[in-house]
Write an enzyme that holds these catalytic residues in place. Structure first.
Site, short mmCIF file in Angstrom:
data_model
loop_
_atom_site.label_atom_id
_atom_site.label_comp_id
_atom_site.label_asym_id
_atom_site.label_seq_id
_atom_site.Cartn_x
_atom_site.Cartn_y
_atom_site.Cartn_z
CE1 TYR A 1 -4.33 -1.86 5.47
CE2 TYR A 1 -3.61 0.37 4.95
CZ TYR A 1 -4.02 -0.89 4.54
OH TYR A 1 -4.11 -1.16 3.19
CB SER B 1 -0.90 0.01 1.24
OG SER B 1 -1.55 1.27 1.38
#
Length: 715
Positions: free
Chosen positions: A605, A592
């Site tokens: 995260y 990501s």
């Protein structure tokens, strides 16, 4: 020949599938169109029963009167299965239509057996329907038989008699002279003339047995031909069954050993398959298939395995798919296969011996104009007590090779029960395998796709980014293992892939990336289905967006278990398989932009994504010596078809940025340099770019697919 409608229950060894109502639906104002439609219908019924003929094997025909498009005069036209194709799935477009008058005129210019291959090119001058399929080498076999409807099949029961040492005498006695006999000869123009001669010398026969090859049967109508075919094969099968119990010796000489239990067989096969795949891929990367069918086990566990296996097959259709003979593995069913290096040291001599045998076979039998030697590795590998492996350029070819060898086993079993099995002489086998017409057919095949022969396991691939990657890889020729932890979602994806790609492109496997046993089971499924794995894509994910004070220990553990531990364990297990294959591989980690960009409400995260990114670098540094490349794709805000965005994550991100959930896609697009919404297909394209062949010397890279987020630039 009078054919009466049978009771379907009278057939025990073949399937009576004819449906009068469906046949009636094929009615047409044009009688010739109806006959052709019934030919297709009959062909599909015959091809649906593998006891009658294999995938791609056999051919059927009908002769009808049709108007000549140039003169308008009525002329006889033969419709026959064209080159390639499969009876079970054939449509009208799979037929070739030819003028019978022109085909018969070819006899006047035929120069003899030495020149019969030149006749194939002349078939094109006989074509009636210019839109039809190219004529096959079997065209004259149908043309010169004086019957309206003809079936040429390769039924196990018939070939067992045809391949028996005294098959001609058995055929004569069994059918009381109603079935003729033509000795083995390679298919072609001359064999068509031999069939014609057999009918001329034996008026009133209902079929012809071809030595070591197959069966011809016929009828006045499509239905008559269908029933005649079933009745002849049924009678052959009944005869074999009667002799299985009365033969002077046990089937295949009796059992020499017992099979492992099913679970143990599959465990052994899964451990061994990647090693075998690597050895069989020494020239071209192969895809595997495994079966422990009871018919296979009966043969490979028998006392006669050592005598019969080296003989190879008899029917040319079997032989072309399975090679000159199988390789019987020098392993015992209970052997410990955990030491890969020791296992390879045991297997390498057997493989080299097989390759040497194949090269000697080629050198001994070749002609001055023979095509160059092909891959010398075996196609069929037999593991006594466990099962059979087959390896080929793709899954369908490997699976079909297994089906053909099972048919060959059936033939050997039947022939041995009634007499003594005989195989094709090596020179005849070579002349089929390296036939110039077969070589021309191979040369006409489409160029392999970039990922042909490769197998990919993608975690989290029942939806969103993972499914897009799996589909892109499948589109490019790969076999894919679709995995997910959501059973309902996995079932839906499994059905979707089967409808779009058929049964040979994928397998669906449930996986929990936090559990080692689940991961190992997924790789076992991959090894059993395809022989191993070449591409691993870690795409399974989860997102939790909370302020620091609201983050729980459970949230933290869940993020790190799925994203970091999951990536580690899936990669670790995948590398173990790749090392067994010894042919390199690829790992792609879907990370990501959050691995590089600091944002609000994202401590768990974002840090887990950063760990994924650095773990990728570490793996790339370690696995280069194995030619295993590790690369990263960094997406951002891929919302379409994503479970992540369907829940609290979207609400959390919207809250963090002060927008509504509905405004998120536009918000993310607006903040990028390119102003683009990112879709799952965009990520799939990046993954293909990394493994498609142009970046084979690239590892440790990060490919951003985020529309351009300057803060996420690696450099």
């Amino acid at each position: 020949m009078q054919i009466s409608a049978p009771n379907p229950t009278t057939f025990k060894h073949v399937s009576y599938l004819w449906d009068d109502a469906k046949a009636a639906e094929l009615a047409s104002d044009d009688p010739s169109d109806r006959e052709v439609a019934l030919l297709v219908y009959r062909s599909n019924l015959l091809g649906a029963d593998l006891r009658l003929t294999n995938y791609g094997g056999g051919n059927t025909s009908c002769k009808v009167m049709s108007p000549d498009p140039l003169t308008g005069q009525s002329t006889e036209v033969m419709w026959v299965k064209g080159s390639g194709g499969d009876l079970g799935t054939m449509k009208r477009s799979g037929l070739a239509a030819l003028y019978m008058e022109r085909l018969n005129n070819l006899k006047r210019i035929y120069r003899g057996l030495e020149f019969e291959d030149e006749m194939v090119g002349l078939f094109n001058h006989c074509i009636y329907d210019l839109a039809s399929k190219a004529p096959s080498i079997d065209t004259p076999l149908h043309a010169f038989l004086p019957y309206k409807h003809i079936d040429h099949l390769h039924p196990d029961a018939a070939i067992a008699i045809a391949a028996a040492k005294n098959g001609k005498a058995i055929t004569q006695e069994l059918f009381d002279g109603q079935i003729g006999w033509v000795d083995w000869q390679r298919p072609g123009f001359d064999l068509g003339l031999k069939l014609e001669q057999c009918v001329r010398e034996n008026p009133g026969i209902r079929g012809i047995m071809l030595g070591s090859h197959g069966l011809f049967t016929w009828g006045d109508t499509a239905y008559d031909s269908y029933i005649n075919t079933l009745e002849v094969i049924e009678k052959c099968a009944e005869y074999l069954e009667e002799n299985y119990g009365t033969a002077s010796r046990a089937v295949f000489g009796g059992a020499a050993l017992q099979s492992l239990e099913p679970a143990a067989r599959r465990s052994q096969a899964a451990q061994l398959a990647p090693v075998l795949r690597g050895l069989c891929s020494s020239q071209t990367r192969m895809v595997g298939h495994f079966t422990d069918d009871e018919r296979v086990l009966e043969f490979i566990n028998s006392n006669d395995l050592g005598r019969l296996a080296p003989m190879g097959t008899s029917c040319p259709d079997h032989f072309l798919r399975t090679k000159i003979s199988p390789l019987v593995l020098p392993l015992s069913a209970n052997d410990d296969l955990s030491d890969t290096q020791a296992l390879k040291e045991r297997l390498n001599p057997a493989f080299e011996e097989y390759r040497t045998m194949y090269r000697e076979y080629y050198d001994t039998c070749k002609h001055p104009n023979s095509p160059a030697i092909r891959d010398a590795n075996p196609v069929v590998l037999l593991y006594p007590g466990v099962g059979m492996f087959t390896f080929a350029k793709d899954k369908q070819t490997a699976r079909v090779a297994a089906e053909f060898y099972i048919n060959a086993i059936n033939v050997m079993k039947g022939a041995e029960a009634i007499s003594e099995y005989t195989s094709l002489p090596r020179q005849e086998a070579f002349d089929i395998e390296y036939w110039l017409l077969e070589e021309a057919k191979l040369q006409r095949m489409p160029k392999p796709k970039p990922l042909s022969g490769r197998v990919a396991l993608i975690t989290g691939s029942a939806g969103g980014i993972g499914k897009a990657i799996a589909k892109r890889f499948a589109d490019e020729g790969a076999c894919v293992i679709v995995t997910d932890n959501d059973p309902e979602r996995l079932t839906e994806a499994d059905d979707e892939f089967r409808q779009q790609y058929g049964k040979d492109t994928h397998t669906g496997v449930s996986i929990d990336v936090t559990q080692g046993d689940s991961i190992r089971a997924a790789y076992q499924a991959a090894s059993l289905a395809f022989g191993g794995v070449d591409l691993v894509v870690n795409c399974a994910g989860i997102s939790i967006s909370k302020p620091l004070e609201e983050h729980t220990e459970k949230d933290w553990d869940l993020l790190y278990d799925i994203l970091v531990k999951g990536q580690f364990m899936v990669t670790q297990a995948g590398v173990e398989v790749m090392r067994k294959q010894d042919s390199g591989g690829d790992v792609i980690n879907i990370v990501s932009k959050n691995a590089l960009v600091s944002g609000p409400n994202n401590a768990g995260y974002g840090s887990a994504k950063a760990a994924q990114l650095h773990l990728s670098r570490l793996n790339a540094a370690e696995l280069g010596k194995d030619h295993i490349r590790v690369n990263v794709v960094n997406p951002d805000a891929v919302i379409a078809d994503s479970k992540i965005w369907a829940g609290a994550w979207a609400e959390g991100r919207a809250k963090a940025y002060g927008v509504s959930v509905e405004e998120l896609p536009a918000y993310y697009a607006k903040r990028t340099l390119l102003g683009e919404v990112i879709l799952p297909d965009d990520i799939a394209n990046a993954c293909f770019a990394l493994v498609g062949g142009l970046l084979n010397k690239s590892t440790g890279n990060v490919v951003n697919v985020d529309g351009g987020v300057a803060m996420a630039f690696v450099r």
